[in-house]
Each structure stands twice: as C-alpha cells, then as structure tokens.
Design a protein around this motif. Structure first.
Motif, PDB file in Angstrom:
ATOM      1  N   LEU A  23       1.034  -1.050   0.140  1.00  0.00           N
ATOM      2  CA  LEU A  23      -0.385   0.454  -0.299  1.00  0.00           C
ATOM      3  C   LEU A  23       0.976   1.855   0.293  1.00  0.00           C
ATOM      4  O   LEU A  23       0.712   2.019  -0.941  1.00  0.00           O
ATOM      5  N   ILE A  24       1.839   1.262   0.745  1.00  0.00           N
ATOM      6  CA  ILE A  24       2.727   2.400   1.043  1.00  0.00           C
ATOM      7  C   ILE A  24       3.392   2.621  -0.192  1.00  0.00           C
ATOM      8  O   ILE A  24       4.149   3.853  -0.911  1.00  0.00           O
ATOM      9  N   SER A  25       3.790   1.533  -1.393  1.00  0.00           N
ATOM     10  CA  SER A  25       4.547   1.765  -2.642  1.00  0.00           C
ATOM     11  C   SER A  25       3.893   2.330  -3.509  1.00  0.00           C
ATOM     12  O   SER A  25       3.614   3.395  -4.039  1.00  0.00           O
ATOM     13  N   SER A  29       0.819   4.303  -2.943  1.00  0.00           N
ATOM     14  CA  SER A  29       1.026   6.086  -2.202  1.00  0.00           C
ATOM     15  C   SER A  29       2.346   6.640  -2.879  1.00  0.00           C
ATOM     16  O   SER A  29       2.554   7.612  -3.241  1.00  0.00           O
ATOM     17  N   GLY A  48       2.535   7.666  -6.699  1.00  0.00           N
ATOM     18  CA  GLY A  48       1.615   8.542  -7.091  1.00  0.00           C
ATOM     19  C   GLY A  48       1.858  10.096  -6.057  1.00  0.00           C
ATOM     20  O   GLY A  48       1.986  11.204  -7.498  1.00  0.00           O
ATOM     21  N   ARG A  49       2.985   9.862  -5.322  1.00  0.00           N
ATOM     22  CA  ARG A  49       3.805  11.217  -5.671  1.00  0.00           C
ATOM     23  C   ARG A  49       4.909  11.553  -6.013  1.00  0.00           C
ATOM     24  O   ARG A  49       5.244  12.107  -6.741  1.00  0.00           O
TER      25      ARG A  49
END
Length: 171
Positions: free
Chosen positions: A97-99, A101, A104-105
């Motif tokens: 999930l963090i990846s 995000s 997207g950033r």
C-alpha cells in the motif's frame, strides 16, 4: 551483496531506511519551495509538520512492522510461528500500500517539477493540469520518490508476485 556479518541485508530494512532518509530530504525540499514560505501556505506547512511523526512511524513499520505485529499477537496468545507469519503478511501488505502511495507522489512531484500542477477533481481518474513554473527541485524530489518506490517494490511486490506466479492458475 552481503553484510560484514556474512548475511544478506533484509530488503525491508533497506526499504525502511531509504524511505526514512530520502523521505526526510523530500520533506525538506517541499518546505523549501518558494510557494510554501508564503504566509497563505502556513496551513500546508503545519500539515507537513503534523505528518512528520507518521512518516517516521511508517519508515519504522516498513523495517520492523513484522516484529511489532508478531509481539502483539504473541502477547494475545497466538503461537510464535503463526504470529511471525501473520506479522510478515501484515508488513508485506502495508508496504504494498505504501508503495502505491509512493508511485502517486512520484507522479505528482514529476508533474509539478515539469510545470504542470495536477488537480484531482473528486477522483483519482479525473485529473486536470494547470500550467505553472517548472521547478528542478521537485524533479529531484520525484527522482528520490521513484528510488523509494523501487526499494518498496523490491521488498514487497517481488516476493508477492513470485509467490503468485509459483502457484500458477488452477486448472
């Protein structure tokens, strides 16, 4: 590559370290952009400052999340082997999930760095771009964010996908 102790470095520990160090540099770059130091952007700076502890917590969760979850589960009566397995499962899914995000950033930093400010209108799939001045610092931030993304993918997505491929499709 092996460590001086002769063991291979843990990709999650590496990803957590990269997330923490490069993410701190990105936060500093973001705060240092001329748009952020204007008085009307104080609320944005406050949001960044409030988010910093969570950012550090995510870096630690990437590196140590499996052990944290396992300890909580063992304290609640789970068998150590099952607790460790669930801890690894939790950390892998969290890093996946963090990846996403981070990807997207990376996109947002790259667009801003090239002079196109993305505006999301109620949905991730409805994006418009407003022309702005290109900012090389944000391109550098996009490069750092892409590096973070690669480390996160290496830690979680590669093992996850190799397990899926190894299972094959049921006949």
């Amino acid at each position: 590559m092996t460590t001086p102790t002769g063991r291979d470095p843990d990709p999650y520990t590496q990803a957590g370290l990269v997330y923490g160090v490069m993410g701190a540099v990105i936060l500093l770059l973001t705060v240092a952009t001329p748009e952020m130091v204007r008085p009307e952007r104080r609320a944005d700076i406050a949001h960044l400052v409030v988010g910093m502890p969570f950012f550090a917590l995510f870096a630690l969760a990437i590196a140590l999340g499996d052990r944290w979850v396992a300890r909580v589960l063992m304290a609640s009566g789970r068998a150590p082997e099952r607790a460790l397995r669930l801890g690894r499962w939790f950390r892998e899914k969290l890093v996946i999930l963090i990846s996403l995000s981070a990807l997207g950033r990376t996109f947002v930093f790259a667009a801003n760095g090239l002079g196109y400010r993305p505006h999301f209108q109620g949905s991730l799939f409805r994006v418009t771009f407003e022309a702005s001045a290109p900012d090389p610092r944000l391109l550098f931030a996009a490069l750092l964010m892409a590096t973070i993304f690669v480390f996160l993918v290496r830690a979680a997505w590669l093992p996850f996908c190799s397990r899926l491929i190894g299972r094959g499709t049921p006949a």
